[in-house]
Design a protein around this motif. Structure first.
Motif, PDB file in Angstrom:
ATOM      1  N   VAL A  55      35.802  34.769  42.958  1.00  0.00           N
ATOM      2  CA  VAL A  55      35.996  34.579  44.391  1.00  0.00           C
ATOM      3  C   VAL A  55      36.702  35.788  44.987  1.00  0.00           C
ATOM      4  O   VAL A  55      37.691  36.270  44.440  1.00  0.00           O
ATOM      5  CB  VAL A  55      36.842  33.317  44.662  1.00  0.00           C
ATOM      6  N   ILE A  56      36.201  36.251  46.120  1.00  0.00           N
ATOM      7  CA  ILE A  56      36.904  37.271  46.901  1.00  0.00           C
ATOM      8  C   ILE A  56      37.763  36.531  47.920  1.00  0.00           C
ATOM      9  O   ILE A  56      37.254  35.731  48.704  1.00  0.00           O
ATOM     10  CB  ILE A  56      35.930  38.221  47.635  1.00  0.00           C
ATOM     11  N   ASP A  57      39.058  36.785  47.893  1.00  0.00           N
ATOM     12  CA  ASP A  57      39.958  36.192  48.878  1.00  0.00           C
ATOM     13  C   ASP A  57      39.932  37.011  50.166  1.00  0.00           C
ATOM     14  O   ASP A  57      39.770  36.465  51.250  1.00  0.00           O
ATOM     15  CB  ASP A  57      41.368  36.116  48.306  1.00  0.00           C
ATOM     16  N   PHE A  58      40.087  38.332  50.035  1.00  0.00           N
ATOM     17  CA  PHE A  58      40.080  39.203  51.214  1.00  0.00           C
ATOM     18  C   PHE A  58      39.856  40.652  50.794  1.00  0.00           C
ATOM     19  O   PHE A  58      40.074  41.005  49.640  1.00  0.00           O
ATOM     20  CB  PHE A  58      41.406  39.099  51.984  1.00  0.00           C
ATOM     21  N   LEU A  59      39.427  41.465  51.736  1.00  0.00           N
ATOM     22  CA  LEU A  59      39.384  42.914  51.531  1.00  0.00           C
ATOM     23  C   LEU A  59      40.818  43.421  51.649  1.00  0.00           C
ATOM     24  O   LEU A  59      41.567  42.980  52.519  1.00  0.00           O
ATOM     25  CB  LEU A  59      38.517  43.596  52.588  1.00  0.00           C
ATOM     26  N   VAL A  60      41.197  44.323  50.774  1.00  0.00           N
ATOM     27  CA  VAL A  60      42.553  44.879  50.865  1.00  0.00           C
ATOM     28  C   VAL A  60      42.648  45.783  52.092  1.00  0.00           C
ATOM     29  O   VAL A  60      41.643  46.204  52.656  1.00  0.00           O
ATOM     30  CB  VAL A  60      42.942  45.658  49.582  1.00  0.00           C
ATOM     31  N   ASP A  61      43.863  46.069  52.489  1.00  0.00           N
ATOM     32  CA  ASP A  61      44.087  47.042  53.546  1.00  0.00           C
ATOM     33  C   ASP A  61      43.804  48.405  52.940  1.00  0.00           C
ATOM     34  O   ASP A  61      44.529  48.852  52.043  1.00  0.00           O
ATOM     35  CB  ASP A  61      45.525  46.940  54.041  1.00  0.00           C
ATOM     36  N   LEU A  62      42.751  49.042  53.384  1.00  0.00           N
ATOM     37  CA  LEU A  62      42.343  50.315  52.785  1.00  0.00           C
ATOM     38  C   LEU A  62      43.455  51.361  52.867  1.00  0.00           C
ATOM     39  O   LEU A  62      43.526  52.265  52.045  1.00  0.00           O
ATOM     40  CB  LEU A  62      41.057  50.824  53.439  1.00  0.00           C
ATOM     41  N   ASN A  63      44.363  51.198  53.823  1.00  0.00           N
ATOM     42  CA  ASN A  63      45.482  52.134  53.956  1.00  0.00           C
ATOM     43  C   ASN A  63      46.446  52.095  52.770  1.00  0.00           C
ATOM     44  O   ASN A  63      47.203  53.039  52.579  1.00  0.00           O
ATOM     45  CB  ASN A  63      46.277  51.843  55.236  1.00  0.00           C
ATOM     46  N   VAL A  64      46.435  51.026  51.994  1.00  0.00           N
ATOM     47  CA  VAL A  64      47.394  50.903  50.888  1.00  0.00           C
ATOM     48  C   VAL A  64      46.723  50.890  49.519  1.00  0.00           C
ATOM     49  O   VAL A  64      47.355  50.537  48.521  1.00  0.00           O
ATOM     50  CB  VAL A  64      48.309  49.667  51.061  1.00  0.00           C
ATOM     51  N   ASP A  83      41.184  38.761  44.685  1.00  0.00           N
ATOM     52  CA  ASP A  83      40.878  37.340  44.559  1.00  0.00           C
ATOM     53  C   ASP A  83      42.180  36.552  44.744  1.00  0.00           C
ATOM     54  O   ASP A  83      43.260  37.146  44.865  1.00  0.00           O
ATOM     55  CB  ASP A  83      40.157  37.038  43.233  1.00  0.00           C
ATOM     56  N   PRO A  84      42.128  35.229  44.796  1.00  0.00           N
ATOM     57  CA  PRO A  84      43.345  34.441  45.030  1.00  0.00           C
ATOM     58  C   PRO A  84      44.377  34.529  43.905  1.00  0.00           C
ATOM     59  O   PRO A  84      45.506  34.084  44.068  1.00  0.00           O
ATOM     60  CB  PRO A  84      42.833  33.007  45.149  1.00  0.00           C
ATOM     61  N   PHE A  85      44.018  35.119  42.772  1.00  0.00           N
ATOM     62  CA  PHE A  85      44.884  35.153  41.612  1.00  0.00           C
ATOM     63  C   PHE A  85      45.523  36.518  41.369  1.00  0.00           C
ATOM     64  O   PHE A  85      46.128  36.751  40.327  1.00  0.00           O
ATOM     65  CB  PHE A  85      44.093  34.704  40.375  1.00  0.00           C
ATOM     66  N   GLY A  86      45.360  37.449  42.312  1.00  0.00           N
ATOM     67  CA  GLY A  86      45.962  38.766  42.177  1.00  0.00           C
ATOM     68  C   GLY A  86      45.124  39.786  41.433  1.00  0.00           C
ATOM     69  O   GLY A  86      45.598  40.863  41.107  1.00  0.00           O
ATOM     70  N   ASN A  87      43.872  39.460  41.152  1.00  0.00           N
ATOM     71  CA  ASN A  87      42.949  40.407  40.521  1.00  0.00           C
ATOM     72  C   ASN A  87      42.267  41.223  41.616  1.00  0.00           C
ATOM     73  O   ASN A  87      42.230  40.811  42.768  1.00  0.00           O
ATOM     74  CB  ASN A  87      41.905  39.654  39.693  1.00  0.00           C
ATOM     75  N   TYR A  88      41.718  42.354  41.233  1.00  0.00           N
ATOM     76  CA  TYR A  88      41.077  43.234  42.207  1.00  0.00           C
ATOM     77  C   TYR A  88      39.642  43.562  41.825  1.00  0.00           C
ATOM     78  O   TYR A  88      39.294  43.636  40.648  1.00  0.00           O
ATOM     79  CB  TYR A  88      41.852  44.558  42.329  1.00  0.00           C
ATOM     80  N   ILE A  89      38.835  43.794  42.843  1.00  0.00           N
ATOM     81  CA  ILE A  89      37.474  44.292  42.693  1.00  0.00           C
ATOM     82  C   ILE A  89      37.481  45.659  43.373  1.00  0.00           C
ATOM     83  O   ILE A  89      38.010  45.809  44.482  1.00  0.00           O
ATOM     84  CB  ILE A  89      36.443  43.375  43.389  1.00  0.00           C
ATOM     85  N   GLY A  90      36.941  46.662  42.695  1.00  0.00           N
ATOM     86  CA  GLY A  90      36.963  47.985  43.297  1.00  0.00           C
ATOM     87  C   GLY A  90      36.121  48.991  42.545  1.00  0.00           C
ATOM     88  O   GLY A  90      35.387  48.643  41.625  1.00  0.00           O
ATOM     89  N   TYR A  91      36.229  50.232  42.954  1.00  0.00           N
ATOM     90  CA  TYR A  91      35.475  51.326  42.350  1.00  0.00           C
ATOM     91  C   TYR A  91      36.274  51.967  41.228  1.00  0.00           C
ATOM     92  O   TYR A  91      37.471  52.229  41.371  1.00  0.00           O
ATOM     93  CB  TYR A  91      35.176  52.419  43.371  1.00  0.00           C
ATOM     94  N   LYS A  92      35.593  52.265  40.152  1.00  0.00           N
ATOM     95  CA  LYS A  92      36.174  53.069  39.079  1.00  0.00           C
ATOM     96  C   LYS A  92      35.756  54.516  39.325  1.00  0.00           C
ATOM     97  O   LYS A  92      34.599  54.795  39.617  1.00  0.00           O
ATOM     98  CB  LYS A  92      35.681  52.607  37.715  1.00  0.00           C
ATOM     99  N   ILE A 102      31.379  49.645  40.126  1.00  0.00           N
ATOM    100  CA  ILE A 102      32.273  48.622  40.678  1.00  0.00           C
ATOM    101  C   ILE A 102      32.786  47.808  39.483  1.00  0.00           C
ATOM    102  O   ILE A 102      32.019  47.414  38.609  1.00  0.00           O
ATOM    103  CB  ILE A 102      31.546  47.719  41.680  1.00  0.00           C
ATOM    104  N   VAL A 103      34.103  47.559  39.453  1.00  0.00           N
ATOM    105  CA  VAL A 103      34.711  46.818  38.350  1.00  0.00           C
ATOM    106  C   VAL A 103      35.592  45.714  38.862  1.00  0.00           C
ATOM    107  O   VAL A 103      36.054  45.721  40.013  1.00  0.00           O
ATOM    108  CB  VAL A 103      35.506  47.763  37.405  1.00  0.00           C
ATOM    109  N   PHE A 104      35.863  44.762  37.984  1.00  0.00           N
ATOM    110  CA  PHE A 104      36.777  43.649  38.237  1.00  0.00           C
ATOM    111  C   PHE A 104      38.008  43.894  37.407  1.00  0.00           C
ATOM    112  O   PHE A 104      37.947  43.936  36.188  1.00  0.00           O
ATOM    113  CB  PHE A 104      36.089  42.336  37.851  1.00  0.00           C
ATOM    114  N   TRP A 105      39.162  44.113  38.054  1.00  0.00           N
ATOM    115  CA  TRP A 105      40.416  44.343  37.348  1.00  0.00           C
ATOM    116  C   TRP A 105      41.133  43.019  37.226  1.00  0.00           C
ATOM    117  O   TRP A 105      41.522  42.409  38.205  1.00  0.00           O
ATOM    118  CB  TRP A 105      41.284  45.366  38.076  1.00  0.00           C
ATOM    119  N   ASP A 106      41.290  42.552  35.989  1.00  0.00           N
ATOM    120  CA  ASP A 106      41.891  41.252  35.709  1.00  0.00           C
ATOM    121  C   ASP A 106      43.273  41.450  35.127  1.00  0.00           C
ATOM    122  O   ASP A 106      43.474  42.081  34.143  1.00  0.00           O
ATOM    123  CB  ASP A 106      40.984  40.507  34.704  1.00  0.00           C
TER     124      ASP A 106
END
Length: 106
Positions: A55-64, A83-92, A102-106
């Motif tokens: 699940v994607i909770d929200f897009l991060v603030d790209l500024n941070v 995601d709601p659990f503090g994991n991130y989806i992003g570019y490697k 694109i990776v899922f950081w768990d």
């Protein structure tokens, strides 16, 4: 995908992120973040290999994004969503400074 509660992000801010990571963001990423920074998706669920129902909770603030990467100890990772659990989806970012996947950081 539709987004809600997003904020506009200036091209100057996007350019700053590109300089911080030494990369050029894909045009579709720029398009999404320029209108939907910190937004929530209307269809948040996605699947990855060996894991369904992420699940994607929200897009991060790209500024941070740089400070997030530093705080998790991954300077070669550009976090884009959480995601709601503090994991991130992003570019490697590979050793040559290119976005490799694109990776899922768990």
């Amino acid at each position: 995908m539709e987004w809600k509660y997003g904020e506009n992000l200036s091209l100057e801010s996007i350019s700053k992120v590109e300089k911080e990571f030494g990369i050029k963001l894909p045009e579709d990423c720029i398009s999404v973040f320029s209108k939907n920074n910190k937004a929530k998706p209307t269809q948040p669920q996605f699947d990855i290999s060996n894991r369904e129902g992420c699940v994607i909770d929200f897009l991060v603030d790209l500024n941070v994004t740089k400070s997030i990467a530093i705080s998790i100890g991954k300077n070669n990772f550009i976090p884009l969503a959480s995601d709601p659990f503090g994991n991130y989806i992003g570019y490697k970012v590979d050793r040559m400074g290119n976005i490799s996947k694109i990776v899922f950081w768990d």
